[in-house]
Design an enzyme around this catalytic site. Structure first.
Site, PDB file in Angstrom:
ATOM      1  N   ASN A 243     -10.768  62.204 103.984  1.00 42.23           N
ATOM      2  CA  ASN A 243     -10.998  63.501 104.658  1.00 42.23           C
ATOM      3  C   ASN A 243     -11.279  63.296 106.145  1.00 42.23           C
ATOM      4  O   ASN A 243     -10.833  64.072 106.992  1.00 42.23           O
ATOM      5  CB  ASN A 243     -12.213  64.217 104.065  1.00 42.23           C
ATOM      6  N   GLU A 366      -2.152  58.689 104.849  1.00 39.70           N
ATOM      7  CA  GLU A 366      -3.256  59.660 104.678  1.00 39.70           C
ATOM      8  C   GLU A 366      -2.839  60.847 103.817  1.00 39.70           C
ATOM      9  O   GLU A 366      -3.263  61.973 104.054  1.00 39.70           O
ATOM     10  CB  GLU A 366      -3.738  60.170 106.047  1.00 39.70           C
TER      11      GLU A 366
HETATM   12  P1  TGC Z   1      -8.959  63.894  91.237  1.00 40.95           P
HETATM   13  O1  TGC Z   1      -9.118  63.757  89.740  1.00 40.95           O
HETATM   14  O2  TGC Z   1      -8.522  65.173  91.814  1.00 40.95           O
HETATM   15  O3  TGC Z   1     -10.320  63.459  91.944  1.00 40.95           O
HETATM   16  C1  TGC Z   1     -11.011  62.262  91.637  1.00 40.95           C
HETATM   17  C2  TGC Z   1     -12.394  62.412  92.227  1.00 40.95           C
HETATM   18  O4  TGC Z   1     -12.305  62.488  93.655  1.00 40.95           O
HETATM   19  C3  TGC Z   1     -12.794  63.762  94.108  1.00 40.95           C
HETATM   20  N1  TGC Z   1     -11.902  64.192  95.207  1.00 40.95           N
HETATM   21  C4  TGC Z   1     -12.277  64.155  96.473  1.00 40.95           C
HETATM   22  N2  TGC Z   1     -13.450  63.820  97.042  1.00 40.95           N
HETATM   23  C5  TGC Z   1     -13.536  63.874  98.380  1.00 40.95           C
HETATM   24  N3  TGC Z   1     -12.492  64.250  99.151  1.00 40.95           N
HETATM   25  C6  TGC Z   1     -11.297  64.590  98.623  1.00 40.95           C
HETATM   26  N4  TGC Z   1     -10.278  64.941  99.413  1.00 40.95           N
HETATM   27  C7  TGC Z   1     -11.152  64.549  97.221  1.00 40.95           C
HETATM   28  N5  TGC Z   1     -10.124  64.809  96.362  1.00 40.95           N
HETATM   29  C8  TGC Z   1     -10.608  64.596  95.132  1.00 40.95           C
HETATM   30  C9  TGC Z   1     -12.733  64.665  92.903  1.00 40.95           C
HETATM   31  O5  TGC Z   1     -13.673  65.713  93.009  1.00 40.95           O
HETATM   32  C10 TGC Z   1     -13.099  63.695  91.793  1.00 40.95           C
HETATM   33  O6  TGC Z   1     -14.493  63.441  91.879  1.00 40.95           O
HETATM   34  P2  TGC Z   1     -15.355  63.080  90.547  1.00 40.95           P
HETATM   35  O7  TGC Z   1     -16.732  62.940  91.057  1.00 40.95           O
HETATM   36  O8  TGC Z   1     -15.121  64.233  89.620  1.00 40.95           O
HETATM   37  O9  TGC Z   1     -14.782  61.807  90.029  1.00 40.95           O
HETATM   38  O10 TGC Z   1      -8.015  62.714  91.693  1.00 40.95           O
HETATM   39  P3  TGC Z   1      -6.497  62.431  91.388  1.00 40.95           P
HETATM   40  O11 TGC Z   1      -6.371  61.063  90.824  1.00 40.95           O
HETATM   41  O12 TGC Z   1      -5.878  63.574  90.605  1.00 40.95           O
HETATM   42  O13 TGC Z   1      -5.863  62.377  92.850  1.00 40.95           O
HETATM   43  C11 TGC Z   1      -5.859  63.438  93.712  1.00 40.95           C
HETATM   44  C12 TGC Z   1      -4.983  63.126  94.955  1.00 40.95           C
HETATM   45  C13 TGC Z   1      -3.530  62.935  94.560  1.00 40.95           C
HETATM   46  C14 TGC Z   1      -5.115  64.326  95.867  1.00 40.95           C
HETATM   47  C15 TGC Z   1      -5.489  61.860  95.661  1.00 40.95           C
HETATM   48  O14 TGC Z   1      -5.292  60.754  94.861  1.00 40.95           O
HETATM   49  C16 TGC Z   1      -4.838  61.627  96.999  1.00 40.95           C
HETATM   50  O15 TGC Z   1      -5.287  62.179  98.004  1.00 40.95           O
HETATM   51  N6  TGC Z   1      -3.758  60.797  97.070  1.00 40.95           N
HETATM   52  C17 TGC Z   1      -3.184  60.386  98.340  1.00 40.95           C
HETATM   53  C18 TGC Z   1      -3.627  58.987  98.658  1.00 40.95           C
HETATM   54  C19 TGC Z   1      -3.798  58.761 100.138  1.00 40.95           C
HETATM   55  O16 TGC Z   1      -3.889  59.665 100.946  1.00 40.95           O
HETATM   56  N7  TGC Z   1      -3.890  57.509 100.524  1.00 40.95           N
HETATM   57  C20 TGC Z   1      -4.193  57.178 101.876  1.00 40.95           C
HETATM   58  C21 TGC Z   1      -4.542  55.716 101.984  1.00 40.95           C
HETATM   59  S1  TGC Z   1      -5.338  55.300 103.512  1.00 40.95           S
HETATM   60  C22 TGC Z   1      -4.186  55.492 104.678  1.00 40.95           C
HETATM   61  O17 TGC Z   1      -3.115  55.951 104.491  1.00 40.95           O
HETATM   62  C23 TGC Z   1      -4.605  55.078 106.035  1.00 40.95           C
HETATM   63  S2  TGC Z   1      -3.430  55.279 107.232  1.00 40.95           S
HETATM   64  C24 TGC Z   1      -4.483  55.168 108.516  1.00 40.95           C
HETATM   65  C25 TGC Z   1      -3.876  55.105 109.849  1.00 40.95           C
HETATM   66  O18 TGC Z   1      -3.218  54.072 110.177  1.00 40.95           O
HETATM   67  O19 TGC Z   1      -4.164  56.038 110.630  1.00 40.95           O
HETATM   68  P1  FAD Z   2       4.648  57.006  96.787  1.00 40.99           P
HETATM   69  O1  FAD Z   2       3.318  57.373  96.257  1.00 40.99           O
HETATM   70  O2  FAD Z   2       5.483  56.024  96.005  1.00 40.99           O
HETATM   71  O3  FAD Z   2       5.501  58.338  96.976  1.00 40.99           O
HETATM   72  C1  FAD Z   2       6.933  58.350  97.023  1.00 40.99           C
HETATM   73  C2  FAD Z   2       7.376  59.815  97.148  1.00 40.99           C
HETATM   74  O4  FAD Z   2       6.959  60.527  95.966  1.00 40.99           O
HETATM   75  C3  FAD Z   2       6.725  60.546  98.320  1.00 40.99           C
HETATM   76  O5  FAD Z   2       7.643  61.466  98.857  1.00 40.99           O
HETATM   77  C4  FAD Z   2       5.595  61.292  97.654  1.00 40.99           C
HETATM   78  O6  FAD Z   2       5.179  62.437  98.368  1.00 40.99           O
HETATM   79  C5  FAD Z   2       6.226  61.676  96.330  1.00 40.99           C
HETATM   80  N1  FAD Z   2       5.235  61.957  95.308  1.00 40.99           N
HETATM   81  C6  FAD Z   2       4.196  61.179  94.908  1.00 40.99           C
HETATM   82  N2  FAD Z   2       3.505  61.769  93.940  1.00 40.99           N
HETATM   83  C7  FAD Z   2       4.119  62.971  93.711  1.00 40.99           C
HETATM   84  C8  FAD Z   2       3.865  64.052  92.816  1.00 40.99           C
HETATM   85  N3  FAD Z   2       2.834  64.049  91.984  1.00 40.99           N
HETATM   86  N4  FAD Z   2       4.706  65.107  92.852  1.00 40.99           N
HETATM   87  C9  FAD Z   2       5.754  65.147  93.707  1.00 40.99           C
HETATM   88  N5  FAD Z   2       6.047  64.145  94.591  1.00 40.99           N
HETATM   89  C10 FAD Z   2       5.234  63.075  94.570  1.00 40.99           C
HETATM   90  N6  FAD Z   2      -2.892  52.747 103.024  1.00 40.99           N
HETATM   91  C11 FAD Z   2      -4.189  52.268 103.022  1.00 40.99           C
HETATM   92  O7  FAD Z   2      -4.841  52.218 101.981  1.00 40.99           O
HETATM   93  N7  FAD Z   2      -4.760  51.828 104.182  1.00 40.99           N
HETATM   94  C12 FAD Z   2      -4.103  51.827 105.373  1.00 40.99           C
HETATM   95  O8  FAD Z   2      -4.661  51.428 106.392  1.00 40.99           O
HETATM   96  C13 FAD Z   2      -2.758  52.312 105.400  1.00 40.99           C
HETATM   97  N8  FAD Z   2      -2.045  52.283 106.560  1.00 40.99           N
HETATM   98  C14 FAD Z   2      -0.721  52.633 106.541  1.00 40.99           C
HETATM   99  C15 FAD Z   2       0.060  52.448 107.696  1.00 40.99           C
HETATM  100  C16 FAD Z   2       1.416  52.759 107.682  1.00 40.99           C
HETATM  101  C17 FAD Z   2       2.253  52.525 108.901  1.00 40.99           C
HETATM  102  C18 FAD Z   2       2.010  53.318 106.511  1.00 40.99           C
HETATM  103  C19 FAD Z   2       3.465  53.697 106.499  1.00 40.99           C
HETATM  104  C20 FAD Z   2       1.258  53.488 105.366  1.00 40.99           C
HETATM  105  C21 FAD Z   2      -0.111  53.137 105.367  1.00 40.99           C
HETATM  106  N9  FAD Z   2      -0.893  53.236 104.199  1.00 40.99           N
HETATM  107  C22 FAD Z   2      -2.187  52.771 104.173  1.00 40.99           C
HETATM  108  C23 FAD Z   2      -0.256  53.622 102.939  1.00 40.99           C
HETATM  109  C24 FAD Z   2      -0.065  55.125 102.782  1.00 40.99           C
HETATM  110  O9  FAD Z   2      -1.275  55.778 102.567  1.00 40.99           O
HETATM  111  C25 FAD Z   2       0.900  55.347 101.589  1.00 40.99           C
HETATM  112  O10 FAD Z   2       2.181  54.900 102.013  1.00 40.99           O
HETATM  113  C26 FAD Z   2       0.951  56.784 101.143  1.00 40.99           C
HETATM  114  O11 FAD Z   2      -0.271  57.153 100.528  1.00 40.99           O
HETATM  115  C27 FAD Z   2       2.114  57.044 100.170  1.00 40.99           C
HETATM  116  O12 FAD Z   2       2.194  56.073  99.182  1.00 40.99           O
HETATM  117  P2  FAD Z   2       3.598  55.355  98.860  1.00 40.99           P
HETATM  118  O13 FAD Z   2       4.207  54.901 100.130  1.00 40.99           O
HETATM  119  O14 FAD Z   2       3.348  54.351  97.797  1.00 40.99           O
HETATM  120  O15 FAD Z   2       4.522  56.510  98.292  1.00 40.99           O
END
Ligand code: TGC
Ligand code: FAD
Length: 387
Positions: A243, A366
């Site tokens: 968040n 994110e």
């Molecule tokens: P779900 O069952 O909905 O929730 C599990 C637990 O988490 C709580 N929760 C949250 N809490 C705080 N903030 C949020 N936004 C939350 N969303 C859910 C929820 O209340 C529950 O809590 P509890 O206490 O009941 O256990 O979880 P789900 O498995 O169905 O997943 C939901 C989903 C798909 C939205 C979540 O997995 C998600 O956001 N997926 C996307 C993953 C993602 O964004 N990865 C990013 C990795 S870091 C990154 O990309 C860094 S890039 C940085 C850069 O270079 O700038």
């Molecule tokens: P996938 O999850 O395999 O998704 C593939 C496609 O399926 C996408 O279009 C997606 O939207 C779609 N999809 C997935 N689920 C569903 C659904 N339920 N319904 C419909 N469509 C769906 N991660 C970290 O933890 N830390 C970092 O510091 C970090 N830095 C990053 C830096 C860069 C430059 C990049 C590119 C990524 C970084 N990430 C990091 C990872 C990033 O958070 C993931 O790439 C992102 O969360 C998506 O995961 P994925 O690439 O495995 O795609």
């Protein structure tokens, strides 16, 4: 925003302190970052340690956190700093986001007093770099499936697994790693010098080249009991950090968009086609007007969400509204600006193609745009369509 692009007077919504922080970030971006970025992007290499120390000296690392050397500024000031830094390059804003909103925030929010005093003062000064390992090769959007695990061996923890696409991984001094335990998902503070930890850099990126992205490999990494974050239990721990970082991106993406639009307006004013400057054609003005409207709406949305965050009422689905809209619109603006520069639009002499390429990463990390659509869909319907 430059005065001429601030069509709806967003500036009137900002405090003197917020304007000052924005000014400092803009000066740093313009004087220190912008001149070097074409070279850093092309080389795919940045002097990250040097830049981190300079960002730390200006108070930009963990600037919205309190204590431990952090600046303790409000969310809008933090967002505006992200906007100005991303106007230089999304990779630079990534450095700030991952350090302050992911690695430092995780320790600040969920860490023990010992973990906080060991890491936060050095991280806010940019003397220690952090990374945040959530994504795995097979689990990006669905981190609940993670395979990285931590098991007990006496009082110690043994971590095994791998993380993928981790910003700052190869240059980090400390990694916040999320792993499955018998007690659900837990976070661990892993000094990167620990035996069994390695972080090979991911090469051949065509986007976010002015940022280090790595794999994390954990091969029987032994950690003391005190390495676990005591106050994060389950997936809500890492999602709570997301968040914070997503909030910074809501502002940041508008910085990349603004830079594209400023470049396009300046170029179109100079470029003569069919005997007149490009700005004199209605088709060009329609493009510029539509983009400026979206830019102003995006910044207004960002400031509004910042005010909700200030009050402590900002909800995750509201963050998703901002991230989905502002990154999507920023990409649309970058692509439209590219058409105005035509062939010059693809050249590294101008920042537009670099921003457009970077924003493809920002759209994915994110939480992808689809993930944010589903978060909003769930808020609208009460039904989860993730599974
Ligand atoms: P779900 O069952 O909905 O929730 C599990 C637990 O988490 C709580 N929760 C949250 N809490 C705080 N903030 C949020 N936004 C939350 N969303 C859910 C929820 O209340 C529950 O809590 P509890 O206490 O009941 O256990 O979880 P789900 O498995 O169905 O997943 C939901 C989903 C798909 C939205 C979540 O997995 C998600 O956001 N997926 C996307 C993953 C993602 O964004 N990865 C990013 C990795 S870091 C990154 O990309 C860094 S890039 C940085 C850069 O270079 O700038
Ligand atoms: P996938 O999850 O395999 O998704 C593939 C496609 O399926 C996408 O279009 C997606 O939207 C779609 N999809 C997935 N689920 C569903 C659904 N339920 N319904 C419909 N469509 C769906 N991660 C970290 O933890 N830390 C970092 O510091 C970090 N830095 C990053 C830096 C860069 C430059 C990049 C590119 C990524 C970084 N990430 C990091 C990872 C990033 O958070 C993931 O790439 C992102 O969360 C998506 O995961 P994925 O690439 O495995 O795609």
């Amino acid at each position: 925003m430059g005065a001429s692009l601030d069509l709806v007077d967003v500036d009137s919504l900002l405090s003197v302190e917020e304007v000052d922080v924005r000014g400092a970030a803009r000066r740093f971006a313009d004087e220190r970052l912008r001149p070097s970025l074409p070279e850093w992007f092309e080389a795919g290499a940045i002097p990250a340690r040097e830049v981190a120390k300079e960002l730390g000296a200006l108070g930009f690392l963990g600037m919205h956190l309190t204590g431990y050397g952090c600046a303790g500024l409000g969310p809008v000031a933090y967002g505006l700093a992200c906007l100005e830094i991303e106007a230089a390059d999304s990779g630079m804003r990534s450095l700030v986001s991952v350090q302050g909103s992911l690695a430092m925030y995780a320790i600040w929010k969920y860490g023990s007093e010992e973990q906080k005093s060991e890491w936060l003062p050095r991280m806010s000064a940019g003397e220690a770099i952090g990374c945040f390992g959530l994504t795995e090769p097979d689990f990006g959007s669905n981190p609940a499936g993670m395979r990285t695990n931590a098991r007990r061996d006496g009082a110690d923890w043994i971590l095994n697994g791998s993380k993928m696409w981790i910003t700052n991984g190869s240059i980090a001094d400390v990694a916040v790693v999320w792993a499955r335990t018998d007690d659900g998902v837990r976070g661990f503070v892993v000094p990167t010098s620990t035996p069994g930890f390695s972080a090979p850099e991911i090469k051949q990126k065509m986007s976010l080249r002015a940022s280090v992205t790595s794999e994390l490999v954990l091969d029987d990494v032994r950690l003391p009991e005190s390495a676990m974050l005591p106050d994060a239990r389950g997936l809500s721990g890492p999602l709570g950090c997301l968040n914070e970082a997503r909030f910074g991106i809501i502002f940041g993406a508008m910085g990349a968009a603004r830079d594209c639009l400023e470049t396009a307006i300046a170029y179109a004013g100079e470029r003569i086609v069919f005997d007149k400057p490009l700005t004199a054609y209605q088709l060009t003005q329609a493009k510029l007007a539509d983009m400026a409207v979206e830019l102003n709406k995006g910044i207004l949305l960002a400031v509004h969400l910042g005010r909700l965050k200030e009050k402590g009422t900002l909800r995750p689905e509201q963050v998703s509204v901002g991230k989905l809209n502002n990154v999507r619109e920023a990409i649309a603006i970058a692509r439209e600006c590219r058409t105005i520069l035509a062939a010059n639009g693809i050249s590294g002499e101008y920042p537009i193609m670099r921003h457009a390429n970077n924003l493809e990463s920002v759209l994915t990390y994110e939480g992808t745009s689809e993930v944010h659509q589903l978060v909003i869909g769930q808020a609208l319907t009460g039904q989860s369509a993730f599974r």
